[in-house]
Scaffold this active site. Structure first.
Site, mmCIF file in Angstrom:
data_model
loop_
_atom_site.group_PDB
_atom_site.id
_atom_site.type_symbol
_atom_site.label_atom_id
_atom_site.label_comp_id
_atom_site.label_asym_id
_atom_site.label_seq_id
_atom_site.Cartn_x
_atom_site.Cartn_y
_atom_site.Cartn_z
ATOM 1 N N ASP A 102 0.832 -1.206 0.000
ATOM 2 C CA ASP A 102 0.000 0.000 0.000
ATOM 3 C C ASP A 102 0.868 1.259 0.000
ATOM 4 O OD1 ASP A 102 -2.292 1.477 0.027
ATOM 5 O OD2 ASP A 102 -2.932 0.865 2.030
ATOM 6 N N ASN A 162 -10.266 -3.356 -6.837
ATOM 7 C CA ASN A 162 -9.493 -2.315 -7.523
ATOM 8 C C ASN A 162 -10.082 -1.908 -8.872
ATOM 9 O OD1 ASN A 162 -6.265 -3.426 -6.230
ATOM 10 N ND2 ASN A 162 -7.591 -1.777 -5.516
HETATM 11 C C1 FPP Z 1 -2.072 0.144 -3.232
HETATM 12 O O1 FPP Z 1 -1.534 1.446 -3.191
HETATM 13 C C2 FPP Z 1 -1.445 -0.592 -4.304
HETATM 14 C C3 FPP Z 1 -2.113 -1.149 -5.355
HETATM 15 C C4 FPP Z 1 -3.571 -1.065 -5.503
HETATM 16 C C5 FPP Z 1 -1.385 -1.837 -6.442
HETATM 17 C C6 FPP Z 1 -0.120 -2.533 -6.049
HETATM 18 C C7 FPP Z 1 0.588 -2.911 -7.261
HETATM 19 C C8 FPP Z 1 1.917 -2.901 -7.420
HETATM 20 C C9 FPP Z 1 2.903 -2.598 -6.351
HETATM 21 C C10 FPP Z 1 2.472 -3.252 -8.750
HETATM 22 C C11 FPP Z 1 2.438 -4.726 -8.934
HETATM 23 C C12 FPP Z 1 2.901 -5.030 -10.256
HETATM 24 C C13 FPP Z 1 3.048 -6.248 -10.786
HETATM 25 C C14 FPP Z 1 3.644 -6.336 -12.091
HETATM 26 C C15 FPP Z 1 2.664 -7.497 -10.118
HETATM 27 P P1 FPP Z 1 -2.518 2.677 -3.395
HETATM 28 O O2 FPP Z 1 -2.536 3.019 -4.834
HETATM 29 O O3 FPP Z 1 -3.857 2.366 -2.815
HETATM 30 O O4 FPP Z 1 -1.796 3.800 -2.569
HETATM 31 P P2 FPP Z 1 -2.486 5.010 -1.788
HETATM 32 O O5 FPP Z 1 -3.309 4.383 -0.682
HETATM 33 O O6 FPP Z 1 -1.317 5.786 -1.287
HETATM 34 O O7 FPP Z 1 -3.314 5.771 -2.775
#
Ligand code: FPP
Length: 237
Positions: free
Chosen positions: A22, A70
């Site tokens: 996250d 998501n």
């Molecule tokens: C949450 O952070 C993260 C995600 C929804 C996606 C996680 C994906 C990756 C790290 C890339 C994975 C890639 C591959 C190729 C497997 P957020 O966007 O909710 O962060 P925030 O809460 O700060 O907005």
């Protein structure tokens, strides 16, 4: 990582770490970048952390890369995540071979195109010679997984029990996670490994996923080893 922890890992006291990655969005926002850029950095860090876990002897790593919820995100962000995933499918084989990691995708593949599904299977098959497992949860939801496992058990004519259901989970090749790490200060499971998390130790850090380093993994492991796990029994039993 200090020798004492390495020895405990080698002794099988910490077999499986799962990460809720996250904070990519916050990391990007703090730098004036797009959320997609945050995920791009997050994807690099995911590979580094998976490699580090392998180096310290962790045999199973699971990452939560895309949840069934998501899809509610803005189309541009979903597109960026799908592009990263597609790029990973096209380029990861050699890196997995170098790190001797077997990749397994957790989740419902039915929504992906035939070409994506084929590439997922190809990567799984190619890396199946290795026994250290990297589970990537992509279009994954814990509740949906439990429903899927029940349906699969019924379709196979089996009684529903903890054993039969467990044998049909997407994670059937891994033991339950010992440790679940969530970054960016949140304290929720968010529909991640609901069945498997029954006795997992939970560790939360304020570090944003793109800032995650091996030293942060060491801290999470140190916290894990400082806990007493009784699995519902009394201490010492
Ligand atoms: C949450 O952070 C993260 C995600 C929804 C996606 C996680 C994906 C990756 C790290 C890339 C994975 C890639 C591959 C190729 C497997 P957020 O966007 O909710 O962060 P925030 O809460 O700060 O907005």
């Amino acid at each position: 990582m200090e020798e004492k922890m390495l020895a405990r890992i080698a002794a099988g006291e910490l077999r499986h770490i799962a990460f809720i990655m996250d904070g990519n969005g916050r990391w990007a926002k703090a730098r004036g970048l797009s959320r997609g850029e945050g995920h791009r950095k997050g994807a690099q860090v995911f590979e580094d952390i998976a490699e580090y876990c392998g180096n310290i002897g962790i045999r199973h790593v699971t990452v939560y890369a895309f949840s069934t919820e998501n899809w509610k995100r803005p189309p541009a962000e979903i597109k960026a995540l799908m592009r990263l995933f597609s790029h990973y499918l096209d380029t990861a084989a050699q890196r997995l071979a170098e790190k001797k990691l077997r990749v397994i995708f957790l989740g419902d593949r039915g929504v992906f195109s035939k070409s994506v599904r084929k590439r997922m299977e190809a990567l799984e098959e190619k890396s199946a010679v290795y026994d250290r497992i990297l589970n990537i949860a992509f279009n994954y939801g814990g509740r949906a997984e439990i429903v899927h496992a029940c349906q699969a058990a019924l379709a196979a004519g089996e009684e529903i029990s903890e054993a039969t259901l467990g044998a049909h989970l997407y994670t059937r090749l891994s033991p339950d996670p010992d440790l679940i790490v969530r970054t960016a200060g949140e304290m929720r499971l968010s529909n991640f490994l609901l069945w498997q998390a029954a006795y997992a130790e939970f560790y939360a850090t304020d570090t944003l996923w793109p800032d995650m380093t091996p030293a942060d993994v060491d801290k999470a492991c140190a916290a894990y080893f400082s806990r007493k796990r009784n699995f519902g029994a009394l201490p010492g039993e």
